[in-house]
Design an enzyme around this catalytic site. Sequence first.
Site, PDB file in Angstrom:
ATOM      1  N   ASP A 182       0.876  -1.197   0.000  1.00 57.12           N
ATOM      2  CA  ASP A 182       0.000   0.000   0.000  1.00 57.12           C
ATOM      3  C   ASP A 182       0.896   1.225   0.000  1.00 57.12           C
ATOM      4  O   ASP A 182       2.136   1.106   0.022  1.00 57.12           O
ATOM      5  CB  ASP A 182      -0.926  -0.001   1.242  1.00 57.12           C
ATOM      6  CG  ASP A 182      -2.218   0.798   1.013  1.00 57.12           C
ATOM      7  OD1 ASP A 182      -2.127   2.000   0.687  1.00 57.12           O
ATOM      8  OD2 ASP A 182      -3.312   0.223   1.177  1.00 57.12           O
TER       9      ASP A 182
ATOM     10  N   GLY B  37       4.400   1.253  -2.002  1.00 56.67           N
ATOM     11  CA  GLY B  37       4.551   1.448  -3.441  1.00 56.67           C
ATOM     12  C   GLY B  37       3.290   1.987  -4.073  1.00 56.67           C
ATOM     13  O   GLY B  37       2.309   2.294  -3.388  1.00 56.67           O
TER      14      GLY B  37
ATOM     15  N   PHE C  27       0.499   1.108  -6.903  1.00 52.05           N
ATOM     16  CA  PHE C  27       0.020  -0.027  -7.701  1.00 52.05           C
ATOM     17  C   PHE C  27      -0.185   0.301  -9.176  1.00 52.05           C
ATOM     18  O   PHE C  27      -0.368  -0.588  -9.995  1.00 52.05           O
ATOM     19  CB  PHE C  27      -1.203  -0.714  -7.099  1.00 52.05           C
ATOM     20  CG  PHE C  27      -2.375   0.141  -6.661  1.00 52.05           C
ATOM     21  CD1 PHE C  27      -2.851   1.198  -7.411  1.00 52.05           C
ATOM     22  CD2 PHE C  27      -3.047  -0.189  -5.474  1.00 52.05           C
ATOM     23  CE1 PHE C  27      -3.959   1.935  -7.003  1.00 52.05           C
ATOM     24  CE2 PHE C  27      -4.150   0.547  -5.057  1.00 52.05           C
ATOM     25  CZ  PHE C  27      -4.611   1.615  -5.827  1.00 52.05           C
TER      26      PHE C  27
ATOM     27  N   HIS D 229     -13.000  -0.610  -6.919  1.00 45.66           N
ATOM     28  CA  HIS D 229     -14.190   0.256  -6.930  1.00 45.66           C
ATOM     29  C   HIS D 229     -13.846   1.740  -6.697  1.00 45.66           C
ATOM     30  O   HIS D 229     -14.699   2.599  -6.821  1.00 45.66           O
ATOM     31  CB  HIS D 229     -15.252  -0.249  -5.939  1.00 45.66           C
ATOM     32  CG  HIS D 229     -15.012   0.113  -4.499  1.00 45.66           C
ATOM     33  ND1 HIS D 229     -16.012   0.069  -3.538  1.00 45.66           N
ATOM     34  CD2 HIS D 229     -13.897   0.533  -3.857  1.00 45.66           C
ATOM     35  CE1 HIS D 229     -15.519   0.440  -2.381  1.00 45.66           C
ATOM     36  NE2 HIS D 229     -14.237   0.732  -2.542  1.00 45.66           N
TER      37      HIS D 229
END
Length: 370
Positions: A234, A258, A260, A278
Amino acid sequence: MDTPNPTDHPNPTDRANPTAPPHPTEHTTASDAATATHAVAAQLIEQSLGHLYSAALRTAALLHLADHLAGGPRTAAELAQLTGTDAVFLRRCLRYLAGRGVFSEDGNAAFHLTPAAQFLRTGVPGSLRDAVLMLTDDIFVRSSAALDETVRTGAPAFPKVFGAPFFEYLKDHSATRALFDTGMAAFSEPVDDLVAGAYPFPGEGTVVDVGGGRGGLLRHVLLRHPGLSGVLFDQEPALRDHVLDTAELAGRWRTEPGDFFAAVPDGGDVYLLKHVLHDWEDEAAVRILRSCRRGLAPGGKVLVIDSVPAPGNAPHPGRALDVAMMTLVTGKERGPKELDDLFARSGLRRTRILPTPTFASIVEAEAAPE
Ligand SMILES: C[S@@+](CC[C@H](N)C(=O)[O-])C[C@H]1O[C@@H](n2cnc3c(N)ncnc32)[C@H](O)[C@@H]1O
């Protein structure tokens, strides 16, 4: 015996109070159809005041009312003394909540915890207090107040109201970041073990929790499957107060900060994306999925864990979440077909959808044949 204040009771014949129940004698004069129409109208008025319910829950959470009742019932006057509030106003607020099943008042005007109120306590397993504080915070409330603007423009209100996209804003506001991380952890806690138990994880290998927040889901997966190790991935601030550092899990996990959109840790046998896709519009969601696809070990799986609202008119908690996403971020709750389109653009294909005992489903995908 309760000696209610006569002014506590709505005048049933007072048409200025549309939420008042019909007076018994009205039944003899009003037709059933008129009574039913009135009930629908009264319900709509009550629902229009829904923001007050949210505000009352927030008040109860902020004032730690449930904590003050954990040792037994107390009157509003006693609670007011403990919380430095106005006893009369506090009682009115408590009675409103009691009408919704949060707290109950007995015949001696003392308030008790109810099963719903238990969730407002601090530091008990499954406490939702931090989730309530997040969901009723200005970041949600002020964004949803501009829903009409969101619907007109097709863009979330959050950046307009707060000056930056949601996750950018969190980068620069550490208190809100902490509120969000503790709130998400509390929101997820009651579902994490149920989700972990709803999927047949492999006996060994590596599970990467992508955008895993404080790691509640990964923790439950690792607790259930001693042969697995985990990576919690995360943004750095979300990892600071993670929940993996326990004796039972020693040596089986690591954290990795990091982005994503750039890459996720390599070599995962299972990638978890819980309440991540979402948050993002299709283009961004595809970039996240492609990162997972690049990292996948041979035979690995990507699990998208989000609510997948069913067609039809039945209420589903995912629908409120969907509107919340609309106001806050660029994402949405997606049905199977929409997810299939994202998978197809990311080199993945859906293998199955597994229900969980929660409102979220597990949508499993694997590398598509080249
Ligand atoms: C809605 S939260 C979900 C957290 C957790 N999976 C859960 O279900 O409770 C979305 C997570 O995505 C993370 N996130 C947002 N942008 C990210 C990025 N660019 N790279 C990595 N993580 C990111 C946030 O920090 C946040 O923890």
